[in-house]
Enzyme design. Structure first.
Site, PDB file in Angstrom:
ATOM      1  N   ARG A 162     -19.648  -9.193  13.214  1.00 62.92           N
ATOM      2  CA  ARG A 162     -19.628  -8.538  11.904  1.00 62.92           C
ATOM      3  C   ARG A 162     -19.998  -7.055  11.971  1.00 62.92           C
ATOM      4  O   ARG A 162     -20.102  -6.394  10.942  1.00 62.92           O
ATOM      5  CB  ARG A 162     -20.617  -9.250  10.958  1.00 62.92           C
ATOM      6  N   ARG A 178     -21.671  -4.223  29.324  1.00 60.61           N
ATOM      7  CA  ARG A 178     -20.283  -4.073  29.760  1.00 60.61           C
ATOM      8  C   ARG A 178     -19.780  -2.683  29.409  1.00 60.61           C
ATOM      9  O   ARG A 178     -20.262  -2.055  28.467  1.00 60.61           O
ATOM     10  CB  ARG A 178     -19.394  -5.127  29.073  1.00 60.61           C
ATOM     11  N   ARG A 190     -19.003  -4.639  24.371  1.00 55.26           N
ATOM     12  CA  ARG A 190     -18.518  -5.617  23.391  1.00 55.26           C
ATOM     13  C   ARG A 190     -19.652  -6.442  22.778  1.00 55.26           C
ATOM     14  O   ARG A 190     -19.516  -6.964  21.689  1.00 55.26           O
ATOM     15  CB  ARG A 190     -17.480  -6.548  24.006  1.00 55.26           C
ATOM     16  N   GLU A 206     -27.370  -7.047  34.222  1.00 53.36           N
ATOM     17  CA  GLU A 206     -26.087  -7.336  34.879  1.00 53.36           C
ATOM     18  C   GLU A 206     -25.176  -6.155  34.603  1.00 53.36           C
ATOM     19  O   GLU A 206     -25.081  -5.691  33.462  1.00 53.36           O
ATOM     20  CB  GLU A 206     -25.441  -8.575  34.243  1.00 53.36           C
ATOM     21  N   GLU A 214     -26.444 -14.186  43.568  1.00 48.93           N
ATOM     22  CA  GLU A 214     -26.361 -15.190  42.512  1.00 48.93           C
ATOM     23  C   GLU A 214     -25.064 -15.944  42.763  1.00 48.93           C
ATOM     24  O   GLU A 214     -23.975 -15.355  42.732  1.00 48.93           O
ATOM     25  CB  GLU A 214     -26.368 -14.559  41.121  1.00 48.93           C
ATOM     26  N   HIS A 247     -23.728 -19.369  35.647  1.00 45.00           N
ATOM     27  CA  HIS A 247     -22.439 -19.354  34.955  1.00 45.00           C
ATOM     28  C   HIS A 247     -22.017 -20.762  34.583  1.00 45.00           C
ATOM     29  O   HIS A 247     -21.777 -21.590  35.447  1.00 45.00           O
ATOM     30  CB  HIS A 247     -21.312 -18.669  35.740  1.00 45.00           C
TER      31      HIS A 247
HETATM   32  N1  PXP Z   1     -24.698 -15.054  35.600  1.00 46.29           N
HETATM   33  C1  PXP Z   1     -23.760 -14.092  35.493  1.00 46.29           C
HETATM   34  C2  PXP Z   1     -23.593 -13.149  36.625  1.00 46.29           C
HETATM   35  C3  PXP Z   1     -22.977 -13.964  34.333  1.00 46.29           C
HETATM   36  O1  PXP Z   1     -22.044 -13.002  34.251  1.00 46.29           O
HETATM   37  C4  PXP Z   1     -23.213 -14.857  33.258  1.00 46.29           C
HETATM   38  C5  PXP Z   1     -22.408 -14.715  31.998  1.00 46.29           C
HETATM   39  O2  PXP Z   1     -22.775 -13.574  31.320  1.00 46.29           O
HETATM   40  C6  PXP Z   1     -24.211 -15.836  33.413  1.00 46.29           C
HETATM   41  C7  PXP Z   1     -24.922 -15.923  34.600  1.00 46.29           C
HETATM   42  C8  PXP Z   1     -24.527 -16.792  32.328  1.00 46.29           C
HETATM   43  O3  PXP Z   1     -23.445 -17.631  32.131  1.00 46.29           O
HETATM   44  P1  PXP Z   1     -23.419 -18.581  30.878  1.00 46.29           P
HETATM   45  O4  PXP Z   1     -23.446 -17.708  29.675  1.00 46.29           O
HETATM   46  O5  PXP Z   1     -22.152 -19.347  31.042  1.00 46.29           O
HETATM   47  O6  PXP Z   1     -24.654 -19.449  30.969  1.00 46.29           O
END
Ligand code: PXP
Length: 239
Positions: free
Chosen positions: A18, A45, A49, A70, A151, A191
């Site tokens: 929103r 990013r 976004r 990240e 990771e 992930h």
């Molecule tokens: N690790 C990394 C490097 C990621 O890019 C993400 C997604 O932003 C995650 C972990 C977390 O993944 P999820 O949101 O699917 O738990």
């Protein structure tokens, strides 16, 4: 015992749906910490976004556990990291058209540029993790370029739809975790991990931390952030 790093990107996704000022990812991070999270993760990013620069700056100041950034291996992001000084940087690949990070960073293709980023960050005392697929060649390259941690991408296992695919993909993750540990790399995994798939990691004692976002924030919408984090932290404790 492995730790839990909670990714709050999707609180910001809801805010950006929103383009307003709520829900506040910073509040979600603080509630996650109160509920036992060992770290807070955000992905800044290039297209901003979900997470914005102001979120990163405020989180750096208020997160008391560990603040994990990240980011892609670009000069813009390196500049921000050197300024903000997160407790850990996780280098990830990034494509504008993707819904979420799709695969691990390919160190066979990007070794030189990633290696330069690792050196720049480590020279400023910022530890670096690299998000990679569960592939022994990628792990060996991460070790070669002096990453502190890796990771391991768990998406192929979490998204697998058949028992055979689950078994095959999990066996790759197990091998990757063990090889990383043998090379004295710290090992995080993440992930796609949810309240069901987390149970598969029982007994994999080499894992330092689980990085989990979407499943926790999705549950938090229904039951609240603290309860959602506490339930995941409890499942990790039982591994
Ligand atoms: N690790 C990394 C490097 C990621 O890019 C993400 C997604 O932003 C995650 C972990 C977390 O993944 P999820 O949101 O699917 O738990």
């Amino acid at each position: 015992m492995a730790g839990l790093a909670v990714n709050v990107d999707h609180v910001a996704t809801l805010r950006e749906a929103r383009r307003v000022h709520y829900p506040e990812p910073v509040t979600a991070a603080l509630l996650a910490e109160l509920a036992g999270a060992d770290g807070i993760v955000v992905h800044l990013r290039e297209d901003r976004r979900h997470i914005h620069d102001r979120d990163v700056r405020i989180l750096r100041q208020v997160v008391q556990t560990k603040f994990i950034l990240e980011m892609a291996s670009t000069s813009e992001m390196v500049g921000i990291a050197l300024d903000i000084k997160p407790d850990l940087v996780t280098l990830v690949p990034e494509k504008t058209e993707e819904l979420t990070t799709e695969g691990g960073l390919d160190l066979i293709v990007h070794k030189r540029v990633v290696s330069e980023t690792v050196t720049l960050l480590r020279d400023s005392s910022i530890p670096v993790s690299i998000f990679i697929d569960p592939d022994p060649d990628q792990i060996k390259l991460a070790h070669q370029i002096n990453a502190d941690m890796v990771e391991i991408h768990t998406g192929s296992f979490c998204d697998a739809t058949t028992a055979a695919k689950k078994e095959k993909t999990f066996s790759k993750i197990t091998d990757a975790v063990k090889l990383s540990s043998k090379l004295k790399l710290g090992v995080n995994v993440g992930h796609g991990i949810c309240y069901k798939t987390i149970k598969a990691f029982k007994g994999l004692k080499e894992i330092n931390e689980f990085s989990i976002g979407h499943s926790i924030v999705s549950r938090a919408v229904l039951v609240g952030m603290e309860k959602a984090v506490r339930e995941m932290a409890m499942l990790i404790k039982e591994l």
